[in-house]
Design a protein around this motif. Structure first.
Motif, PDB file in Angstrom:
ATOM      1  N   ALA A  74       0.836  -1.202   0.000  1.00 36.38           N
ATOM      2  CA  ALA A  74       0.000   0.000   0.000  1.00 36.38           C
ATOM      3  C   ALA A  74       0.865   1.244   0.000  1.00 36.38           C
ATOM      4  N   ILE A  75       0.248   2.335  -0.381  1.00 35.85           N
ATOM      5  CA  ILE A  75       0.827   3.658  -0.185  1.00 35.85           C
ATOM      6  C   ILE A  75      -0.055   4.321   0.852  1.00 35.85           C
ATOM      7  N   LEU A  76       0.545   4.786   1.935  1.00 36.19           N
ATOM      8  CA  LEU A  76      -0.251   5.388   3.001  1.00 36.19           C
ATOM      9  C   LEU A  76       0.531   6.447   3.743  1.00 36.19           C
ATOM     10  N   ARG A  77      -0.182   7.223   4.514  1.00 38.96           N
ATOM     11  CA  ARG A  77       0.395   8.287   5.324  1.00 38.96           C
ATOM     12  C   ARG A  77       0.012   8.013   6.783  1.00 38.96           C
ATOM     13  N   PRO A  78       0.916   7.367   7.522  1.00 38.05           N
ATOM     14  CA  PRO A  78       0.585   7.038   8.915  1.00 38.05           C
ATOM     15  C   PRO A  78       0.463   8.283   9.790  1.00 38.05           C
ATOM     16  N   ASP A  79      -0.311   8.150  10.809  1.00 34.38           N
ATOM     17  CA  ASP A  79      -0.464   9.199  11.813  1.00 34.38           C
ATOM     18  C   ASP A  79       0.871   9.415  12.518  1.00 34.38           C
ATOM     19  N   ALA A  80       1.192  10.646  12.836  1.00 38.06           N
ATOM     20  CA  ALA A  80       2.471  10.969  13.496  1.00 38.06           C
ATOM     21  C   ALA A  80       2.637  10.209  14.813  1.00 38.06           C
ATOM     22  N   ARG A  81       1.537   9.902  15.496  1.00 39.74           N
ATOM     23  CA  ARG A  81       1.633   9.186  16.774  1.00 39.74           C
ATOM     24  C   ARG A  81       2.077   7.746  16.596  1.00 39.74           C
ATOM     25  N   SER A  82       1.953   7.212  15.391  1.00 39.68           N
ATOM     26  CA  SER A  82       2.348   5.822  15.176  1.00 39.68           C
ATOM     27  C   SER A  82       3.838   5.692  14.832  1.00 39.68           C
ATOM     28  N   TRP A  83       4.545   6.823  14.682  1.00 41.39           N
ATOM     29  CA  TRP A  83       5.972   6.822  14.337  1.00 41.39           C
ATOM     30  C   TRP A  83       6.840   6.730  15.575  1.00 41.39           C
ATOM     31  N   ARG A  84       7.912   5.963  15.477  1.00 41.29           N
ATOM     32  CA  ARG A  84       8.964   5.970  16.486  1.00 41.29           C
ATOM     33  C   ARG A  84      10.276   6.140  15.740  1.00 41.29           C
ATOM     34  N   GLN A  85      10.923   7.270  15.954  1.00 43.53           N
ATOM     35  CA  GLN A  85      12.217   7.509  15.316  1.00 43.53           C
ATOM     36  C   GLN A  85      13.223   6.497  15.846  1.00 43.53           C
ATOM     37  N   VAL A  86      14.120   6.046  14.979  1.00 41.90           N
ATOM     38  CA  VAL A  86      15.141   5.076  15.356  1.00 41.90           C
ATOM     39  C   VAL A  86      16.497   5.773  15.291  1.00 41.90           C
ATOM     40  N   ASP A  87      17.248   5.641  16.359  1.00 39.38           N
ATOM     41  CA  ASP A  87      18.605   6.178  16.383  1.00 39.38           C
ATOM     42  C   ASP A  87      19.421   5.429  15.339  1.00 39.38           C
ATOM     43  N   PRO A  88      20.147   6.141  14.448  1.00 35.91           N
ATOM     44  CA  PRO A  88      20.938   5.452  13.420  1.00 35.91           C
ATOM     45  C   PRO A  88      21.877   4.386  13.988  1.00 35.91           C
ATOM     46  N   ALA A  89      22.305   4.545  15.227  1.00 35.76           N
ATOM     47  CA  ALA A  89      23.197   3.560  15.845  1.00 35.76           C
ATOM     48  C   ALA A  89      22.473   2.249  16.160  1.00 35.76           C
ATOM     49  N   GLU A  90      21.119   2.276  16.161  1.00 36.19           N
ATOM     50  CA  GLU A  90      20.338   1.077  16.457  1.00 36.19           C
ATOM     51  C   GLU A  90      20.238   0.118  15.273  1.00 36.19           C
ATOM     52  N   SER A  91      20.583   0.588  14.074  1.00 34.80           N
ATOM     53  CA  SER A  91      20.512  -0.290  12.900  1.00 34.80           C
ATOM     54  C   SER A  91      21.842  -0.245  12.159  1.00 34.80           C
ATOM     55  N   PHE A  92      22.217  -1.359  11.579  1.00 34.38           N
ATOM     56  CA  PHE A  92      23.485  -1.443  10.866  1.00 34.38           C
ATOM     57  C   PHE A  92      23.511  -0.410   9.747  1.00 34.38           C
ATOM     58  N   GLY A  93      24.504   0.461   9.775  1.00 31.99           N
ATOM     59  CA  GLY A  93      24.646   1.479   8.739  1.00 31.99           C
ATOM     60  C   GLY A  93      23.570   2.541   8.763  1.00 31.99           C
ATOM     61  N   GLY A  94      22.743   2.561   9.788  1.00 31.38           N
ATOM     62  CA  GLY A  94      21.679   3.558   9.868  1.00 31.38           C
ATOM     63  C   GLY A  94      20.613   3.396   8.800  1.00 31.38           C
ATOM     64  N   VAL A  95      20.384   2.155   8.338  1.00 33.46           N
ATOM     65  CA  VAL A  95      19.421   1.939   7.254  1.00 33.46           C
ATOM     66  C   VAL A  95      17.965   2.057   7.708  1.00 33.46           C
ATOM     67  N   LEU A  96      17.725   1.991   9.012  1.00 28.13           N
ATOM     68  CA  LEU A  96      16.365   2.093   9.534  1.00 28.13           C
ATOM     69  C   LEU A  96      16.142   3.489  10.090  1.00 28.13           C
ATOM     70  N   ARG A  97      15.196   4.219   9.515  1.00 26.38           N
ATOM     71  CA  ARG A  97      14.911   5.601   9.918  1.00 26.38           C
ATOM     72  C   ARG A  97      13.910   5.656  11.075  1.00 26.38           C
ATOM     73  N   ALA A  98      12.902   4.793  10.971  1.00 26.55           N
ATOM     74  CA  ALA A  98      11.824   4.832  11.955  1.00 26.55           C
ATOM     75  C   ALA A  98      11.096   3.494  11.947  1.00 26.55           C
ATOM     76  N   GLU A  99      10.257   3.322  12.932  1.00 26.89           N
ATOM     77  CA  GLU A  99       9.311   2.219  12.956  1.00 26.89           C
ATOM     78  C   GLU A  99       7.927   2.835  13.045  1.00 26.89           C
ATOM     79  N   VAL A 100       7.011   2.260  12.281  1.00 25.94           N
ATOM     80  CA  VAL A 100       5.640   2.751  12.251  1.00 25.94           C
ATOM     81  C   VAL A 100       4.730   1.605  12.630  1.00 25.94           C
TER      82      VAL A 100
END
Length: 184
Positions: free
Chosen positions: A111-137
């Motif tokens: 799907a293409i969608l626009r999640p609600d801002a409350r469903s976003w959790r920013q991910v620290d670049p150090a939490e993923s190898f090479g900083g490939v993960l920006r956030a979790e929704v």
């Protein structure tokens, strides 16, 4: 708000609420949900036969031969160290925007969608190898990893894939010169 779009008639509907946040292309990969910012996606293409030159980098599934381009297709499952599923009618190629032509092989565009801002959790670049993960929704009852397309490949991987792309296009031009299409 229903934040869905049908992609090739195969998308599953996903309920989200609100209007804030980036528009995302959500896709399935190895039984998990991931997303890319919609702005990073040039187009979605159906899976097709890929040219598979010998000695290609392991991340490179092959090339999709378009009329004007040998499009490198990167196996996102291999790149992320996830199990690869066999191709199916739902398998898709996500063509990315940017100076270097690339497509990502995914199991299914959802799907293409626009999640609600409350469903976003920013991910620290150090939490993923090479900083490939920006956030979790959070989508319905599952977490979707939002990837950073610019960080998926290392510079060395980009260089090697570009060298293979140039070689594949040179091979294609040589074949075109040897076997020109006959005029009608």
């Amino acid at each position: 708000m229903t934040g869905t779009a049908t992609i090739g008639g195969r998308a599953a509907a996903t309920e989200v609420s609100g209007k804030t946040g980036d528009e995302l292309l959500v896709f399935a990969l190895s039984g998990r949900s991931f997303a890319l910012p919609r702005a990073a996606v040039q187009s979605l293409l159906p899976m097709a036969a890929l040219a598979e030159p010998p000695n290609r980098p392991p991340l490179l599934a092959g090339f999709l031969m378009l009329p004007d381009l040998a499009l490198p297709v990167v196996s996102l499952a291999r790149l992320l160290g996830l199990p690869e599923l066999p191709p199916s009618p739902a398998t898709a190629l996500v063509r990315l925007r940017g100076p270097s032509p690339r497509a990502l092989l995914v199991d299914r565009a959802l799907a293409i969608l626009r999640p609600d801002a409350r469903s976003w959790r920013q991910v620290d670049p150090a939490e993923s190898f090479g900083g490939v993960l920006r956030a979790e929704v959070m989508l319905e009852n599952e977490t979707c990893g939002v990837l950073v397309p610019e960080r998926l490949l290392l510079r060395e991987e980009e260089t090697r894939i570009e060298a293979f792309r140039a070689a594949e296009e040179a091979r294609r031009r040589a074949l075109d010169d040897r076997f020109p299409e006959e005029a009608p």
